[in-house]
Scaffold this motif. Structure first.
Motif, PDB file in Angstrom:
ATOM      1  N   LEU A 163       0.824  -1.215   0.000  1.00 22.70           N
ATOM      2  CA  LEU A 163       0.000   0.000   0.000  1.00 22.70           C
ATOM      3  C   LEU A 163       0.859   1.266   0.000  1.00 22.70           C
ATOM      4  N   LEU A 164       1.948   1.267   0.777  1.00 22.61           N
ATOM      5  CA  LEU A 164       2.830   2.437   0.797  1.00 22.61           C
ATOM      6  C   LEU A 164       3.517   2.636  -0.552  1.00 22.61           C
ATOM      7  N   LEU A 165       3.947   1.549  -1.182  1.00 27.90           N
ATOM      8  CA  LEU A 165       4.570   1.674  -2.510  1.00 27.90           C
ATOM      9  C   LEU A 165       3.554   2.163  -3.539  1.00 27.90           C
ATOM     10  N   PHE A 166       2.323   1.659  -3.459  1.00 23.88           N
ATOM     11  CA  PHE A 166       1.287   2.132  -4.374  1.00 23.88           C
ATOM     12  C   PHE A 166       0.996   3.613  -4.151  1.00 23.88           C
ATOM     13  N   ALA A 167       0.914   4.016  -2.884  1.00 20.27           N
ATOM     14  CA  ALA A 167       0.684   5.436  -2.577  1.00 20.27           C
ATOM     15  C   ALA A 167       1.831   6.285  -3.101  1.00 20.27           C
TER      16      ALA A 167
END
Length: 162
Positions: A8-12
């Motif tokens: 999720l952090l990489l996608f964000a």
């Protein structure tokens, strides 16, 4: 950090970087797609790392505020706290509204205040100040690096033309 939170952090981070890089690419129609991808991937990783550092930085600020640091484990992202961050990053595109994007980031910061209050023993307002200082500091640092990269890139482009 769980693998879901990392994803999720990489996608964000990738979404936030896309919101910054793609408008630049749109203004330069002759820009090669490989260059856009080459800019987008490292920028997304950097944004993801900055997002990952926000709770850690807020915890560090909170520890500096406390006269006796609490023995807590610190503040970390959970899937429920990182999901609004992903939404804020998706809305990072300038045409969708910088004010809404900013308000969502404020909402994410407010979501971090509760866990920081519980982990550190600070009052709500003190914890909110720590989260705000951490977020503002990280945001200013990233913006400074962005501007520096743009200046260096522009200087290199002018030198290669001359």
């Amino acid at each position: 950090m769980s693998p879901a939170v990392v994803v999720l952090l990489l996608f964000a981070g990738l979404s936030e970087a896309a919101g910054r890089v793609l408008p630049l690419a749109a203004r330069r129609p002759g820009m090669p797609r490989t260059l856009v991808a080459a800019l987008l991937l490292p920028a997304g990783l950097v944004e993801g790392v900055v997002f990952a550092l926000w709770p850690l930085t807020a915890w560090t600020v909170a520890e500096s505020v406390l006269s006796s640091p609490s023995p807590g484990t610190g503040l970390v992202w959970t899937p429920s706290t990182v999901a609004p961050l992903v939404l804020a990053a998706v809305l990072a595109f300038p045409l969708l509204g910088p004010l809404l994007h900013f308000l969502l980031f404020v909402g994410v910061g407010i979501g971090l205040v509760g866990p920081l209050t519980a982990a550190s023993g600070l009052g709500w307002w003190s914890a909110a100040g720590c989260v705000a200082v951490a977020g503002t500091g990280l945001g200013l640092a990233v913006e400074t690096v962005r501007r520096l990269v743009v200046r260096i890139s522009a200087a290199e482009a002018q030198e290669s033309i001359a």
